[in-house]
Scaffold this active site. Structure first.
Site, PDB file in Angstrom:
ATOM      1  N   TRP A 176       0.802  -1.224   0.000  1.00 25.87           N
ATOM      2  CA  TRP A 176       0.000   0.000   0.000  1.00 25.87           C
ATOM      3  C   TRP A 176       0.831   1.269   0.000  1.00 25.87           C
ATOM      4  CZ3 TRP A 176       1.851   2.406   4.213  1.00 25.87           C
ATOM      5  CH2 TRP A 176       2.380   1.591   5.217  1.00 25.87           C
ATOM      6  N   ASN A 177       2.135   1.185   0.292  1.00 22.01           N
ATOM      7  CA  ASN A 177       2.877   2.436   0.542  1.00 22.01           C
ATOM      8  C   ASN A 177       3.217   3.192  -0.734  1.00 22.01           C
ATOM      9  OD1 ASN A 177       4.710   0.341  -0.059  1.00 22.01           O
ATOM     10  ND2 ASN A 177       6.383   1.469   0.883  1.00 22.01           N
ATOM     11  N   PRO A 201      -3.175  -6.133  -5.769  1.00 19.59           N
ATOM     12  CA  PRO A 201      -2.747  -4.977  -4.982  1.00 19.59           C
ATOM     13  C   PRO A 201      -3.230  -5.090  -3.546  1.00 19.59           C
ATOM     14  CG  PRO A 201      -4.485  -4.382  -6.560  1.00 19.59           C
ATOM     15  CD  PRO A 201      -4.326  -5.858  -6.622  1.00 19.59           C
ATOM     16  N   ASP A 202      -2.607  -4.322  -2.647  1.00 13.76           N
ATOM     17  CA  ASP A 202      -3.086  -4.303  -1.264  1.00 13.76           C
ATOM     18  C   ASP A 202      -4.530  -3.786  -1.236  1.00 13.76           C
ATOM     19  OD1 ASP A 202      -1.911  -4.377   1.714  1.00 13.76           O
ATOM     20  OD2 ASP A 202      -3.377  -2.745   1.537  1.00 13.76           O
ATOM     21  N   GLY A 250       6.854  -6.454   0.269  1.00 16.95           N
ATOM     22  CA  GLY A 250       6.205  -6.371   1.576  1.00 16.95           C
ATOM     23  C   GLY A 250       7.233  -6.580   2.670  1.00 16.95           C
ATOM     24  N   SER A 251       6.771  -6.994   3.829  1.00 11.45           N
ATOM     25  CA  SER A 251       7.675  -7.100   4.977  1.00 11.45           C
ATOM     26  C   SER A 251       8.513  -8.385   4.909  1.00 11.45           C
ATOM     27  CB  SER A 251       6.857  -7.098   6.275  1.00 11.45           C
ATOM     28  OG  SER A 251       6.073  -8.270   6.313  1.00 11.45           O
ATOM     29  N   GLU A 272      11.059  -8.300  -2.439  1.00 14.33           N
ATOM     30  CA  GLU A 272      11.531  -6.958  -2.084  1.00 14.33           C
ATOM     31  C   GLU A 272      10.989  -6.639  -0.705  1.00 14.33           C
ATOM     32  OE1 GLU A 272      13.582  -5.540  -4.015  1.00 14.33           O
ATOM     33  OE2 GLU A 272      13.287  -6.559  -5.923  1.00 14.33           O
ATOM     34  N   LEU A 273      11.866  -6.662   0.302  1.00 16.61           N
ATOM     35  CA  LEU A 273      11.363  -6.688   1.685  1.00 16.61           C
ATOM     36  C   LEU A 273      11.805  -5.468   2.481  1.00 16.61           C
ATOM     37  CD1 LEU A 273      12.028 -10.516   2.155  1.00 16.61           C
ATOM     38  CD2 LEU A 273      10.031  -9.386   1.150  1.00 16.61           C
ATOM     39  N   CYS A 306      10.318   1.784   1.817  1.00 17.60           N
ATOM     40  CA  CYS A 306      11.279   0.720   2.146  1.00 17.60           C
ATOM     41  C   CYS A 306      12.713   1.222   2.157  1.00 17.60           C
ATOM     42  CB  CYS A 306      11.121  -0.427   1.160  1.00 17.60           C
ATOM     43  SG  CYS A 306      11.328   0.101  -0.555  1.00 17.60           S
ATOM     44  N   GLU A 404      12.420  -2.382  11.734  1.00 14.15           N
ATOM     45  CA  GLU A 404      11.992  -1.328  10.825  1.00 14.15           C
ATOM     46  C   GLU A 404      10.791  -0.593  11.435  1.00 14.15           C
ATOM     47  OE1 GLU A 404      10.021  -2.861   7.320  1.00 14.15           O
ATOM     48  OE2 GLU A 404      10.936  -1.304   6.095  1.00 14.15           O
TER      49      GLU A 404
HETATM   50  P1  NAD Z   1       3.157  -7.087   4.824  1.00 17.51           P
HETATM   51  O1  NAD Z   1       4.239  -8.060   4.629  1.00 17.51           O
HETATM   52  O2  NAD Z   1       2.376  -7.154   6.063  1.00 17.51           O
HETATM   53  O3  NAD Z   1       2.114  -7.206   3.628  1.00 17.51           O
HETATM   54  C1  NAD Z   1       2.498  -7.005   2.277  1.00 17.51           C
HETATM   55  C2  NAD Z   1       1.395  -7.548   1.388  1.00 17.51           C
HETATM   56  O4  NAD Z   1       1.441  -8.963   1.389  1.00 17.51           O
HETATM   57  C3  NAD Z   1       0.004  -7.163   1.875  1.00 17.51           C
HETATM   58  O5  NAD Z   1      -0.683  -6.547   0.816  1.00 17.51           O
HETATM   59  C4  NAD Z   1      -0.621  -8.493   2.296  1.00 17.51           C
HETATM   60  O6  NAD Z   1      -1.995  -8.530   1.986  1.00 17.51           O
HETATM   61  C5  NAD Z   1       0.143  -9.493   1.469  1.00 17.51           C
HETATM   62  N1  NAD Z   1       0.253 -10.834   2.065  1.00 17.51           N
HETATM   63  C6  NAD Z   1       0.133 -11.195   3.377  1.00 17.51           C
HETATM   64  N2  NAD Z   1       0.330 -12.526   3.510  1.00 17.51           N
HETATM   65  C7  NAD Z   1       0.603 -12.997   2.274  1.00 17.51           C
HETATM   66  C8  NAD Z   1       0.908 -14.299   1.770  1.00 17.51           C
HETATM   67  N3  NAD Z   1       0.996 -15.374   2.550  1.00 17.51           N
HETATM   68  N4  NAD Z   1       1.145 -14.419   0.455  1.00 17.51           N
HETATM   69  C9  NAD Z   1       1.091 -13.354  -0.359  1.00 17.51           C
HETATM   70  N5  NAD Z   1       0.786 -12.107   0.056  1.00 17.51           N
HETATM   71  C10 NAD Z   1       0.553 -11.935   1.367  1.00 17.51           C
HETATM   72  O7  NAD Z   1       3.797  -5.644   4.632  1.00 17.51           O
HETATM   73  P2  NAD Z   1       3.097  -4.230   4.797  1.00 17.51           P
HETATM   74  O8  NAD Z   1       3.207  -3.826   6.207  1.00 17.51           O
HETATM   75  O9  NAD Z   1       1.772  -4.210   4.156  1.00 17.51           O
HETATM   76  O10 NAD Z   1       4.087  -3.332   3.894  1.00 17.51           O
HETATM   77  C11 NAD Z   1       5.168  -2.684   4.450  1.00 17.51           C
HETATM   78  C12 NAD Z   1       6.439  -3.522   4.308  1.00 17.51           C
HETATM   79  O11 NAD Z   1       6.773  -3.610   2.934  1.00 17.51           O
HETATM   80  C13 NAD Z   1       7.627  -2.894   4.978  1.00 17.51           C
HETATM   81  O12 NAD Z   1       8.355  -3.879   5.648  1.00 17.51           O
HETATM   82  C14 NAD Z   1       8.439  -2.342   3.823  1.00 17.51           C
HETATM   83  O13 NAD Z   1       9.807  -2.199   4.066  1.00 17.51           O
HETATM   84  C15 NAD Z   1       8.150  -3.333   2.767  1.00 17.51           C
HETATM   85  N6  NAD Z   1       8.405  -2.731   1.454  1.00 17.51           N
HETATM   86  C16 NAD Z   1       9.511  -3.142   0.767  1.00 17.51           C
HETATM   87  C17 NAD Z   1       9.823  -2.561  -0.454  1.00 17.51           C
HETATM   88  C18 NAD Z   1      11.050  -2.974  -1.231  1.00 17.51           C
HETATM   89  O14 NAD Z   1      11.143  -2.650  -2.410  1.00 17.51           O
HETATM   90  N7  NAD Z   1      12.005  -3.670  -0.632  1.00 17.51           N
HETATM   91  C19 NAD Z   1       8.997  -1.575  -0.970  1.00 17.51           C
HETATM   92  C20 NAD Z   1       7.890  -1.178  -0.233  1.00 17.51           C
HETATM   93  C21 NAD Z   1       7.596  -1.785   0.983  1.00 17.51           C
END
Ligand code: NAD
Length: 539
Positions: A176-177, A201-202, A250-251, A272-273, A306, A404
């Site tokens: 979502w960010n 998408p989120d 995501g995370s 990409e975490l 991120c 983070e």
């Molecule tokens: P999150 O990991 O909680 O969720 C990310 C997405 O994954 C959500 O939309 C969620 O619905 C989905 N998800 C959850 N479980 C899943 C599964 N088992 N399989 C597939 N998808 C699943 O992260 P968040 O809090 O929504 O986003 C923020 C995080 O994203 C931060 O840690 C940030 O650093 C990271 N991020 C990384 C980058 C990068 O390029 N490295 C870019 C942007 C954000």
């Protein structure tokens, strides 16, 4: 608003300078976008929130597991003819997209801001990125996808060509960010390489992603090539279960789950975490020239980025001077809400984000940290607005030292040398992005070469590293696996195939005919040939 669009916004009480309390996604904008979601009659619904006020924003149907199956079968049906489309036609779609996103920016700036709560400047960064990335892949795809000649086992007798084929259907799970950027960054290389894609998408930012897919269609992408499914983590997991390559952002904890599943299925994964990104201010820095760039590196997108900076290491020789400029500058950053460029820092996106940021600051303060700026929940601006925060004396066991924060909080630590800075910068499980500020760029390069991170900017927080889309971007250590951008992105979403031709066989020149003359003679001749090739240092 910059100029009238199909979205409407009107005034409200929270932010007197940007008094906007009732934002609405007009039905003539939202309805056709929502119609793109693959859903059946039995699917549920999701209502997203308007972070500027906390009010409901839009309700849309969510996809079921069967819908994900349907999305993949549609994408698989559309993929072969898209892959067979001439590369120049595929790149033309990206070229048109690069222009259209700039022309139609007002629409998407409004949607992005309403779904995320970010400032308009941060929303514009997303638009600019889309144009940069689409131009890059349209210009460079031919080079990245070109057949490659490699030396054969036997010079002259063997020739080798390596070609690349699309993997099939790429699954994209985006957060979502940066909802526009982080959907498009994966779709563009996937598509230009001849893949179809299924995008999840989120739930908070589904309309932004739908808008991007609508724009790709307007740019000439054939029907069916990109499918959008809507829903939470379970629908993301359903995409991972069916994709031929998964691009997940995501995370780190969720990335590990996705990576495990990709491993079981033996598909490629670009993960990409998270990050805990450091920035070093060296002793030869002009604090006045550095301070605003450093502040942007820490607080752009309200720190929900991120690659943004959460650890600031300042050389003791410039500490006082730097703080004298930096801290007032951070205090003066204008917080706001509203669909215009009248403020610097937008809202956090959700209550969960606010809780996390507050929790990290409270924990640090309870352990002895000092608050140099911010540290305040700005309810006068918006329900999730939080002041940009600078902490010092944060102990090593504070949560915000190791985890983070993903918010507008930076911790300052004093260092006595470049060596100490490098050691501290690398003392983390993460390795996504880092930054070095110095008056001597050669010194900057030398320090950068010692940092364990996927990107290191010299006199740049993240913007140039992120926007230089020919260069790979991704994480070391717990910050990810694989790379987005550039050749690496195309290679991740294609399979190589080596076609090896033996030219002498039909003239009786082959290993088989050689061995037919007797193993002892054959191995003797081969030994001689191999010695000669070693001497000639043939590749
Ligand atoms: P999150 O990991 O909680 O969720 C990310 C997405 O994954 C959500 O939309 C969620 O619905 C989905 N998800 C959850 N479980 C899943 C599964 N088992 N399989 C597939 N998808 C699943 O992260 P968040 O809090 O929504 O986003 C923020 C995080 O994203 C931060 O840690 C940030 O650093 C990271 N991020 C990384 C980058 C990068 O390029 N490295 C870019 C942007 C954000």
């Amino acid at each position: 608003m910059d100029n009238p669009s199909a979205l409407s916004a009107s005034a409200g009480p929270l932010d007197p300078e940007h008094p906007a309390s009732s934002y609405a996604l007009e039905p003539d904008v939202a309805t056709p976008l929502i119609a793109r979601i693959v859903t059946s009659q039995t699917s549920g619904t999701h209502t997203s929130e308007l972070p500027f006020t906390g009010a409901p924003l839009v309700t849309f149907p969510t996809s079921s597991d069967d819908d994900v199956e349907l999305a993949f079968s549609r994408a698989r049906a559309a993929q072969p003819s898209w892959a067979a489309t001439a590369l120049r036609e595929r790149t033309a779609v990206l070229r048109r997209f690069a222009d259209l996103v700039l022309e139609r920016q007002t629409e998407v700036l409004d949607i992005v801001q309403m779904e995320t709560g970010k400032s308009r400047t941060s929303a514009f960064d997303e638009v600019a990125y889309c144009s940069v990335a689409a131009r890059h892949f349209s210009v460079r795809a031919g080079r990245y996808l070109a057949d490659r000649r490699e030396p054969g086992m036997f010079p002259v007798l063997t020739s080798v060509t390596v070609d690349r084929r699309p993997v099939g259907v790429v699954g994209v799970v985006s957060p979502w960010n940066y909802p526009l950027t982080l959907s498009v960054s994966e779709l563009l290389p996937a598509l230009v390489a001849g893949n179809a894609a299924v995008l999840r998408p989120d739930p908070q930012t589904t309309l932004t992603a739908l808008w991007a897919v609508e724009l790709l269609a307007e740019a000439g992408l054939p029907d069916g090539v990109v499918q959008v499914v809507a829903g939470g983590g379970e629908i993301g997991a359903a995409v991972v279960d069916r994709a031929d390559h998964i691009a997940f952002t995501g995370s780190t904890p969720t990335g590990r789950v996705v990576g495990r599943r990709a491993g079981e299925r033996l598909i490629g994964a670009t993960l990409e975490l998270g990050g805990k990104n450091p920035l070093y201010v060296a002793d030869d820095v002009d604090p006045v020239l550095a301070a605003s760039g450093v502040a942007r590196a820490c607080f752009a997108n309200t720190g929900q980025l991120c690659v943004s900076i959460e650890r600031l290491y300042v050389h003791e020789d410039v500490l006082d001077e730097f703080l004298e400029v930096f801290v007032p500058l951070v205090r003066d950053l204008r917080l706001g809400t509203g669909l215009d460029y009248g403020y610097d820092i937008g809202s956090l996106t959700s209550q969960a984000q606010l809780d996390r940021v507050q929790g990290h600051v409270e924990d640090a303060v309870a352990r002895g940290a000092r608050v140099l700026a911010g540290g305040v929940h700005r309810t006068d601006v918006g329900p999730y607005s939080y002041a940009p925060t600078v902490l010092s004396d944060v102990p090593d066991d504070a949560v915000c030292t190791t985890e983070e924060t993903f918010g507008p909080v930076v911790a300052i630590t004093v260092v006595g040398s470049d060596d100490e800075a490098v050691e501290r910068m690398n003392a983390t499980q993460f390795g996504l992005n880092a930054s070095v500020w110095t008056g001597d760029t050669r010194r900057g390069r030398r320090i950068a070469a010692r940092i364990d991170a996927g990107t290191v900017g010299v006199n740049d927080g993240f913007t140039s590293a992120w926007g230089s889309v020919g260069a790979p971007q991704g994480g070391h250590k717990s910050s990810g696996l694989g790379r987005r951008h550039g050749r690496e992105a195309i290679e991740a979403m294609t399979e190589s195939r080596s076609i090896v031709v033996q030219h002498g066989v039909m003239r009786g020149l082959s290993l088989d005919t050689l061995y037919d003359t007797g193993a002892a003679r054959a191995t003797g001749l081969l030994t001689g040939a191999l010695r000669l090739m070693n001497r000639l240092r043939l590749p």
